[in-house]
Scaffold this active site. Structure first.
Site, PDB file in Angstrom:
ATOM      1  N   SER A  63       0.793  -1.238   0.000  1.00 49.03           N
ATOM      2  CA  SER A  63       0.000   0.000   0.000  1.00 49.03           C
ATOM      3  C   SER A  63       0.820   1.279   0.000  1.00 49.03           C
ATOM      4  CB  SER A  63      -0.959   0.012   1.190  1.00 49.03           C
ATOM      5  OG  SER A  63      -2.017  -0.894   0.971  1.00 49.03           O
ATOM      6  N   CYS A  64       2.128   1.186   0.015  1.00 49.36           N
ATOM      7  CA  CYS A  64       2.919   2.392  -0.254  1.00 49.36           C
ATOM      8  C   CYS A  64       2.504   2.997  -1.600  1.00 49.36           C
ATOM      9  CB  CYS A  64       4.404   2.061  -0.259  1.00 49.36           C
ATOM     10  SG  CYS A  64       5.056   1.600   1.364  1.00 49.36           S
TER      11      CYS A  64
END
Length: 383
Positions: A63-64
């Site tokens: 999810s970066c």
């Protein structure tokens, strides 16, 4: 490798994690006022072959990706191509179905749309077609009144925001990331990796399935922990439904599978080095990607408090995490995004800091891990 003497404590912490087995392989990079002051890597990129982690070894950072996708959307907003406060249906008419006509682009960026789950199981054949998955979401009704609450849209965030981007530009997020961010700034960062990059990407080692979805670092009380434990064990909980469809586990090796690494899901699809991720935040706070006033507005917290999906308190600006139980930071001016298992990207305009951390030994956590937080704390302690 490189470490400015001022940040010797960071190197000690990093090397300690490798020495005591807390890490399998990892990399950590820090820019201070645009200067690369920490660039560390070590360990093993693939435990099966013994392939060492090199300076240019990328890793899948889950999810970066969300902060990168948000930046692409905000670039379009600066050009007048998207109205963040406008209705999603203005650029994606089919999205208005089933009472969603009033949902705004801001609702998508802040996890308020009420669409945290793709309700129908996504077949593997659609994994490389984010637009097809977005069409499934367009046909759904929201699970809560949009704007009345927030809940982490773990995977649906990317299909929703990515489809707005595609409707406006005709291009997928990954193509725009390459053309507008990675290539001009020479960043080792791909949302949808080519085969030459996949061949040298670190191979993730899954952690044991967590008894709860709590982060390693939370200090939440027993009532919240009990509720999270129940949610983690319930396949029909919002938490598991949001995290599990599309199901990377359907492919051998999960996120290590080339289909996932190529797919470029705009919520969980970035393949990057620590240096590339830190470089993204360096460029963001330097004004190279967004105007300073755009970034200031984007990191202003829009929602904070109990999260309907994660159950912990979360806080979000326009696609960027702000300090909360799922983004524990030593500074209230920090922003960025963590990734499942521990990867982490951080920017702090007030301190001139940009930080990237990637690794392949997954923590038993939805967001954050103690290793990354120890490294970040060591950076701040060194200032």
């Amino acid at each position: 490798m490189h470490c400015d003497p001022r940040f010797s404590r960071v190197r000690e912490v990093f090397e300690g994690h490798l020495a005591d087995g807390a890490e399998l392989g990892a990399a950590f990079a820090v820019y201070l006022d645009g200067e690369l002051v920490v660039d560390l890597w070590g360990g093993v990129a693939d435990r099966h072959t013994g392939r060492p982690w090199e300076g240019d070894t990328p890793a899948f950072a889950y999810s970066c990706t969300k902060a990168i996708t948000a930046t692409v959307l905000l670039q379009l907003a600066e050009r007048g191509l998207v109205d963040v406060s406008g209705a999603v249906a203005d650029v994606w008419p089919e999205f208005a179905a089933r009472g969603k006509g009033a949902i705004t682009v801001e609702h998508l960026l802040t996890h308020q749309s009420g669409l945290p789950v793709v309700e129908e199981p996504v077949p593997v054949e659609e994994f490389g077609d984010p637009a097809a998955i977005a069409a499934r979401l367009a046909g759904q009704a929201p699970l809560w009144e949009p704007g009345s609450a927030h809940g982490y849209h773990a995977l649906s965030y990317g299909f929703l925001v990515g489809e707005v981007i595609r409707r406006v530009t005709g291009k997928p997020v990954g193509e725009l990331v390459a053309a507008e961010i990675a290539q001009p700034l020479a960043l080792e960062l791909w949302v949808g990796a080519p085969d030459t990059v996949i061949a040298r990407t670190a191979r993730l080692k899954a952690g044991e399935r967590p008894r709860t979805a709590v982060t390693e670092t939370t200090s939440e009380g027993p009532d919240v922990l009990a509720e999270m434990a129940r949610a983690a064990l319930d396949p029909q909980s919002l938490m598991n439904r949001a995290l599990g469809n599309p199901g990377m586990h359907l492919l051998k090796g999960g996120a290590n599978h080339p289909v996932i690494l190529r797919a470029g899901w705009p919520a969980a699809g970035v393949v990057t080095t620590a240096r590339g991720l830190a470089g993204f935040y360096r460029s963001l706070i330097a004004g190279d990607l967004l105007r300073p006033e755009t970034l200031r507005d984007a990191v202003r917290p829009r929602v904070q408090g109990p999260d309907r999906v994660l159950l912990l308190d979360t806080s979000f600006g326009l696609g960027y995490m702000r300090p909360s139980m799922t983004f524990l930071m030593p500074s209230e001016t920090a922003f960025g995004h963590s990734g499942l298992g521990g990867s982490l990207g951080v920017g702090d305009p007030d301190r001139g800091l940009a930080i990237g951390y990637v690794m392949n030994k997954m923590a038993n956590a939805v967001s954050g891990n103690l290793r990354g937080l120890r490294l970040v704390q060591a950076v701040y302690d060194s200032l």
